[in-house]
Scaffold this motif. Structure first.
Motif, PDB file in Angstrom:
ATOM      1  N   LEU A 141     -20.861  61.802  22.630  1.00 11.46           N
ATOM      2  CA  LEU A 141     -21.550  63.062  22.386  1.00 11.46           C
ATOM      3  C   LEU A 141     -20.794  63.936  21.391  1.00 11.46           C
ATOM      4  CD1 LEU A 141     -23.897  64.938  23.149  1.00 11.46           C
ATOM      5  CD2 LEU A 141     -22.504  65.790  25.028  1.00 11.46           C
ATOM      6  N   ARG A 187     -21.291  62.538  17.900  1.00 11.81           N
ATOM      7  CA  ARG A 187     -22.634  62.831  17.403  1.00 11.81           C
ATOM      8  C   ARG A 187     -22.739  64.270  16.945  1.00 11.81           C
ATOM      9  NH1 ARG A 187     -28.251  61.961  20.836  1.00 11.81           N
ATOM     10  NH2 ARG A 187     -29.693  62.552  19.141  1.00 11.81           N
ATOM     11  N   GLN A 188     -22.195  65.188  17.725  1.00  6.10           N
ATOM     12  CA  GLN A 188     -22.215  66.594  17.326  1.00  6.10           C
ATOM     13  C   GLN A 188     -21.412  66.817  16.048  1.00  6.10           C
ATOM     14  OE1 GLN A 188     -23.960  69.066  18.646  1.00  6.10           O
ATOM     15  NE2 GLN A 188     -24.874  67.734  20.201  1.00  6.10           N
ATOM     16  N   TYR A 189     -20.304  66.099  15.951  1.00  4.64           N
ATOM     17  CA  TYR A 189     -19.480  66.235  14.743  1.00  4.64           C
ATOM     18  C   TYR A 189     -20.244  65.746  13.517  1.00  4.64           C
ATOM     19  CZ  TYR A 189     -15.633  65.552  11.479  1.00  4.64           C
ATOM     20  OH  TYR A 189     -14.828  65.585  10.377  1.00  4.64           O
ATOM     21  N   ILE A 209     -22.874  68.402  12.532  1.00  7.70           N
ATOM     22  CA  ILE A 209     -22.253  69.553  11.868  1.00  7.70           C
ATOM     23  C   ILE A 209     -21.834  69.191  10.451  1.00  7.70           C
ATOM     24  CG2 ILE A 209     -20.246  71.081  11.937  1.00  7.70           C
ATOM     25  CD1 ILE A 209     -20.400  70.886  15.011  1.00  7.70           C
TER      26      ILE A 209
END
Length: 217
Positions: free
Chosen positions: A166, A169-171, A174
């Protein structure tokens, strides 16, 4: 003689009364005498004592059936109802009897109990199977604990893997947003820039070449 007999008779009466008193106050014989935990050189003798009788000790008569050895064990000021017999000969027949010791003497000997010791190569008797069952139960419990610990460790690792996935994926999201913003910022500057003027003869004015008129005479 009459006087002597008259003097002896009261003594005999008193002695007989004492014997009756001692016999009446002797504890009863032990019951349920059993031999367990048989090994090549030892065995355990246990017994029961009827309730309501004061017993301060016990005595055990141990002898080999062939008559080669006899041993007498006596212990007082104890409430034990079992005794371990040591230094037995392997693969030999023994006979034991147990007596209870009370405040006024010893009881009659119990019934004779016969047992035979094991050989060094023999295994433990059938009652040892209970010990094996207990050991197997302990092993099963240990295996169950190990299986539960493994399940907990795997669950924790899966949770950490999910958290890391997770986060990655967020990185990535962004990072993509930052790159798109940078592209949008660079577009207006390129649109408002003045175009370069072409160089060369395209912007030069064309000169007319002079015409020459020839007149013939």
């Amino acid at each position: 003689m009459a006087r002597v007999s008259a003097m002896i008779s009261p003594v005999l009466v008193l002695f007989g009364c004492d014997l009756c008193f001692v016999r009446a106050n002797r504890p009863p014989s032990p019951v349920n005498v059993t031999v367990t935990q048989l090994k090549a050189n030892s065995a355990t003798v246990s017994w029961d004592v009827p309730e309501g009788d004061v017993v301060i000790g016990y005595a055990i008569l141990q002898q080999r059936q062939d008559g080669q050895m006899q041993r007498f064990i006596r212990e007082v000021n104890t409430t034990n109802r079992a005794c371990v017999l040591w230094d037995l000969a392997e693969d030999a027949d023994y006979i034991i009897q147990v007596q209870s010791i009370g405040l006024y003497g010893e009881s009659q000997a119990s019934k004779r109990v016969h047992f035979r010791t094991l050989k060094e190569t023999d295994r433990l008797p059938s009652n040892s199977s209970n010990q094996g069952d207990i050991t197997m139960e302990g092993l099963d419990k240990d295996r169950q604990l190990q299986t539960g610990e493994i399940i907990i460790i795997v669950a924790v690792l899966l949770m950490w893997a999910a958290v890391i996935a997770l986060f990655c994926r967020q990185y990535d999201i962004i990072k993509d947003n930052d790159s798109n913003n940078n592209k949008e910022k660079t577009k207006p500057s390129s649109e408002h820039s003045t175009p370069e003027r072409p160089s060369g003869g395209l912007l030069r004015s064309k000169k007319k070449s002079p015409s020459v008129n020839i007149i013939e005479v």
